[in-house]
Write a protein that holds these residues in place. Structure first.
Motif, PDB file in Angstrom:
ATOM      1  N   VAL A 163       0.861  -1.180   0.000  1.00 43.62           N
ATOM      2  CA  VAL A 163       0.000   0.000   0.000  1.00 43.62           C
ATOM      3  C   VAL A 163       0.898   1.232   0.000  1.00 43.62           C
ATOM      4  CG1 VAL A 163      -1.920   1.188   1.120  1.00 43.62           C
ATOM      5  CG2 VAL A 163      -1.692  -1.287   1.374  1.00 43.62           C
ATOM      6  N   PRO A 165       1.911   5.425  -0.321  1.00 42.78           N
ATOM      7  CA  PRO A 165       1.364   6.665   0.257  1.00 42.78           C
ATOM      8  C   PRO A 165       0.269   7.266  -0.625  1.00 42.78           C
ATOM      9  CG  PRO A 165       3.756   6.680   0.362  1.00 42.78           C
ATOM     10  CD  PRO A 165       3.376   5.481  -0.459  1.00 42.78           C
ATOM     11  N   ARG A 168      -5.715   4.040  -0.653  1.00 42.50           N
ATOM     12  CA  ARG A 168      -6.590   3.446   0.360  1.00 42.50           C
ATOM     13  C   ARG A 168      -6.181   1.992   0.585  1.00 42.50           C
ATOM     14  NH1 ARG A 168     -10.688   6.368   2.222  1.00 42.50           N
ATOM     15  NH2 ARG A 168     -11.284   8.230   1.042  1.00 42.50           N
ATOM     16  N   VAL A 169      -6.260   1.573   1.833  1.00 45.45           N
ATOM     17  CA  VAL A 169      -5.951   0.185   2.173  1.00 45.45           C
ATOM     18  C   VAL A 169      -7.048  -0.699   1.592  1.00 45.45           C
ATOM     19  CG1 VAL A 169      -5.568  -1.450   4.055  1.00 45.45           C
ATOM     20  CG2 VAL A 169      -4.802   0.926   4.286  1.00 45.45           C
ATOM     21  N   ILE A 175       0.260  -4.985   9.513  1.00 41.38           N
ATOM     22  CA  ILE A 175       1.453  -4.415   8.884  1.00 41.38           C
ATOM     23  C   ILE A 175       2.658  -5.322   9.153  1.00 41.38           C
ATOM     24  CG2 ILE A 175       3.070  -2.474   8.836  1.00 41.38           C
ATOM     25  CD1 ILE A 175       0.769  -0.622   9.548  1.00 41.38           C
ATOM     26  N   SER A 180       3.487   4.159   8.926  1.00 46.31           N
ATOM     27  CA  SER A 180       2.808   5.260   8.236  1.00 46.31           C
ATOM     28  C   SER A 180       1.721   5.855   9.121  1.00 46.31           C
ATOM     29  CB  SER A 180       2.191   4.757   6.927  1.00 46.31           C
ATOM     30  OG  SER A 180       1.564   5.817   6.235  1.00 46.31           O
ATOM     31  N   ILE A 182      -2.113   6.712   9.286  1.00 43.81           N
ATOM     32  CA  ILE A 182      -3.313   6.178   8.646  1.00 43.81           C
ATOM     33  C   ILE A 182      -4.520   7.047   9.003  1.00 43.81           C
ATOM     34  CG2 ILE A 182      -4.801   4.157   8.340  1.00 43.81           C
ATOM     35  CD1 ILE A 182      -1.979   3.582   7.423  1.00 43.81           C
ATOM     36  N   VAL A 202      -4.597  -2.706  10.268  1.00 46.00           N
ATOM     37  CA  VAL A 202      -5.158  -1.653   9.413  1.00 46.00           C
ATOM     38  C   VAL A 202      -6.449  -2.174   8.784  1.00 46.00           C
ATOM     39  CG1 VAL A 202      -2.990  -0.473   8.897  1.00 46.00           C
ATOM     40  CG2 VAL A 202      -3.699  -2.396   7.470  1.00 46.00           C
ATOM     41  N   ASN A 208      -3.691   5.447   3.581  1.00 41.98           N
ATOM     42  CA  ASN A 208      -2.279   5.462   3.951  1.00 41.98           C
ATOM     43  C   ASN A 208      -1.689   6.805   3.532  1.00 41.98           C
ATOM     44  OD1 ASN A 208       0.366   4.831   4.558  1.00 41.98           O
ATOM     45  ND2 ASN A 208       0.711   3.729   2.641  1.00 41.98           N
ATOM     46  N   ILE A 213       3.679   0.718   3.076  1.00 42.88           N
ATOM     47  CA  ILE A 213       3.576  -0.374   4.053  1.00 42.88           C
ATOM     48  C   ILE A 213       3.232  -1.689   3.350  1.00 42.88           C
ATOM     49  CG2 ILE A 213       2.990   0.991   6.093  1.00 42.88           C
ATOM     50  CD1 ILE A 213       0.034   0.457   5.540  1.00 42.88           C
TER      51      ILE A 213
END
Length: 637
Positions: A163, A165, A168-169, A175, A180, A182, A202, A208, A213
């Protein structure tokens, strides 16, 4: 190929345009109907009667199509007449006696009220559509051959995904690499991003913000917390409150009674009161309009949907109107202790050092020993030590776990023991003195440290009360709600936590089945009782209570069993939900009383022959619009 692309582009633009205007179709139809009414009136003023009637006729069809279609389909499906059919009959009756303008105005105002009701529904459904838009469709799967994009639905538990920067997760997971910030606002409503690193959980749909991550998928796409939220909102919108169900059952009978009375009104006054046939028929048509329970029917559903939408926007997910309605009658509320009133994880509350020992050295080495254990108390000691220094932990030369007692270890030739006083030796009891006794009385667990048989220190650990617990209990007291704590902990711990949190009563040493028994006893005493919990052991009590409330960070079982879910573990939200429920019921009562009074006044005025059809239309349909607008107040924060 280019021509085909242009055709596809035009079709795409057309479909996009239709999707944008579709939610406003009823409002547009009502507006067109209104314009046609004005045109008909102007044509009539200029002596163009035939054109005027045609304009009114189009106003009938365009303005009344949606509601007439809805009424006819519902009548066929339910084999029961409804309010929409009454409006159709009233409009046709108005046209028959030559009141084209009045009939068209009736349809126009009915269309406006229908559009407002649809707007309320759409506003309520918006929570689902906005949530679903947050769900990513693709994920970057990490494989031995490199990263590749796959559909989120293809992910399985155990997959590793990257994921980046700003993304969206795509799935719930842990993790495995990276750290990061969140943004969890979509899930918990928290406005401030949360820093997450190795082994932190997460959720799908969160953003993110800073670092890349690697996440190990822990749940299938249809089992994520995000997916459950969508299901909860859908469930809430489909389940009707007792008041709404009563109105719907009452509607069919009422419509039949109105039609029967209208038929009598057209005949009886002619013989009993000497009215002319035209006057009797005219009064019958007015009665058909003013006696229709449109405002009464619209008194509840828009208010309920608005309240549910308001709650969802503030992190309070209600699974149906029945639960929100029950919440307003709440007299008592029972709380589980661990993870609900308290944080659910022990924290070090006191560190006492024996004479002649170094605080930093003792804590550093003790944490190094405890770092080898997965016990919750050990993790709490390590976390406490990390807040005091940044040195890396050392590896003990030798270590032995003594279940039920503690840990024995060797560090640099020294023999260390960490655990219960009986494990440490007789001298352990002297550490702390009265302070130790007081800490134990307050519900702390005492962990002792000895080096080469000499008592060196003591740590007091406790599952501490949440920062907002006392405020939440205080708000509930202001709402007149009696508070109770149910816990499996000892009497000593329960007494200390109950005093600290401010609950009115507590029951200690409760097994899951005993919690249910205590809850049943509370229901006999207080009638309507809620249960708040977060664990699997709370599920039976959540199901037993009149209203089950689950903490959003709780187990899946608790989330599925509860009637209301607090997406963020924010206890003051309970009092907020109660206030929202009472506000909803207050508005519903206002709507019902107002609509009944309007119907009674209009019927009496019609019988006394002081009410004309245009004013009957305005009075009746105006009251419907007013109750819907009153309900929409619940959408405001």
């Amino acid at each position: 190929m280019e021509a085909e692309a242009r055709v596809n582009e035009r079709e795409g633009i057309h479909d996009s345009f239709l999707q944008k205007i579709l939610p406003y179709a009823e409002l547009i139809a009502a507006a067109v109907s209104g314009i046609l009414i004005i045109a008909g009136w102007l044509l009539g003023k200029n002596g163009l009667e035939a054109a005027s009637v045609i304009s009114y006729l189009f106003a009938f069809v365009i303005g009344g199509f949606a509601k007439a279609k809805e009424g006819i389909e519902a009548t066929i499906e339910d084999k029961e007449l409804n309010v929409e059919m009454l409006m159709v009959f009233a409009a046709i009756g108005s046209a028959i006696i030559g009141y084209w303008a009045e009939g068209a105005i009736l349809i126009f105002i009915f269309a406006v009220s229908g559009a407002l009701e649809t707007y309320t529904m759409n506003k309520s459904h918006k929570e689902i559509s906005s949530l679903m838009e947050l769900q990513p469709e693709d994920a970057l799967l990490i494989t031995s051959g490199g990263d590749r994009k796959v559909r989120v639905s293809e992910l399985v538990v155990g997959d590793a995904i990257l994921v980046k920067p700003g993304e969206r997760v795509p799935a719930d997971g842990i993790i495995e690499k990276g750290e990061s910030s969140i943004d969890q606002a979509a899930i918990t409503g928290e406005s401030i991003p949360v820093v997450k690193g190795l082994r932190d959980e997460v959720f799908a749909g969160t953003v993110n913000l800073t670092g890349a991550i690697t996440v190990k998928v822990s749940k299938a796409s249809n089992e994520t917390l995000f997916h459950k939220i969508i299901q909860l909102v859908q469930s809430a919108q489909s389940e009707k409150s007792p008041s709404q169900l009563f109105i719907e059952r009452f509607e069919g009978t009422y419509v039949k009674v109105v039609l029967a009375v209208v038929a009598l009104m057209m005949v009886v006054p002619h013989f009993a009161l000497g009215w002319g046939w035209q006057e009797s028929f005219y009064r019958g048509m007015i009665l058909l309009v003013v006696a229709s329970p449109c405002a009464l029917v619209a008194s509840i559903m828009p208010a309920t949907l608005s309240a549910i939408s308001n709650g969802a926007r503030h992190g309070i997910l209600v699974k149906g109107g029945v639960h929100l309605e029950n919440l307003s009658n709440l007299n008592a509320i029972a709380f589980d202790k661990t993870g609900t009133l308290t944080k659910g994880k022990p924290e070090v509350t006191e560190f006492i050092i024996g004479e002649g020992f170094s605080e930093s050295d003792l804590l550093w080495k003790a944490a190094s020993v405890e770092n080898q254990s997965n016990h919750p108390l050990a993790k709490a000691i390590v976390a406490f030590a990390k807040t005091r220094f940044e040195k890396n932990m050392i590896q003990p030369d030798k270590m032995e776990d003594m279940p039920g007692w503690g840990i024995a270890a060797e560090i640099g030739g020294e023999s260390w023991k960490i655990g219960k006083p009986g494990f440490i030796g007789e001298g352990a009891a002297q550490l702390g003195g009265e302070l130790a006794e007081r800490l134990a009385a307050e519900g702390n667990t005492l962990v002792y440290i000895s080096i080469d048989g000499v008592p060196a220190g003591m740590l007091a650990l406790k599952d501490v009360v949440r920062e907002k617990t006392m405020a939440a209990i205080g708000e509930l007291a202001n709402e007149g709600v009696f508070t109770v704590m149910l816990t499996g902990d000892s009497q000593t711990t329960a007494k200390a936590i109950a005093a600290e949190s401010g609950v009115d009563e507590y029951f200690a040493e409760c097994l899951p089945e005993e919690k249910v028994d205590k809850l049943k006893g509370l229901m006999k005493r207080f009638n309507t009782v809620a249960m708040v919990g977060d664990g699997i052991n709370d599920a039976p009590a959540l199901a037993t209570a009149n209203v089950g409330i689950a903490m959003g960070e709780g187990t899946d079982v608790a989330l599925e069993t509860a009637d209301i879910v607090l997406m963020k573990n924010d206890l003051p939200k309970i009092a907020e939900a109660i206030r929202l429920s009472r506000r909803m019921n207050r508005i519903i009562k206002q709507n019902v009383v107002f609509s009944i009074l309007v119907i009674m006044v209009l019927i009496a005025s019609n019988f006394l022959q002081v009410l004309d059809l245009p004013y009957g239309v305005i009075g009746h349909e105006g009251s419907t619009i007013l109750v819907i607008l009153n309900s929409l107040r619940l959408l405001r924060s």
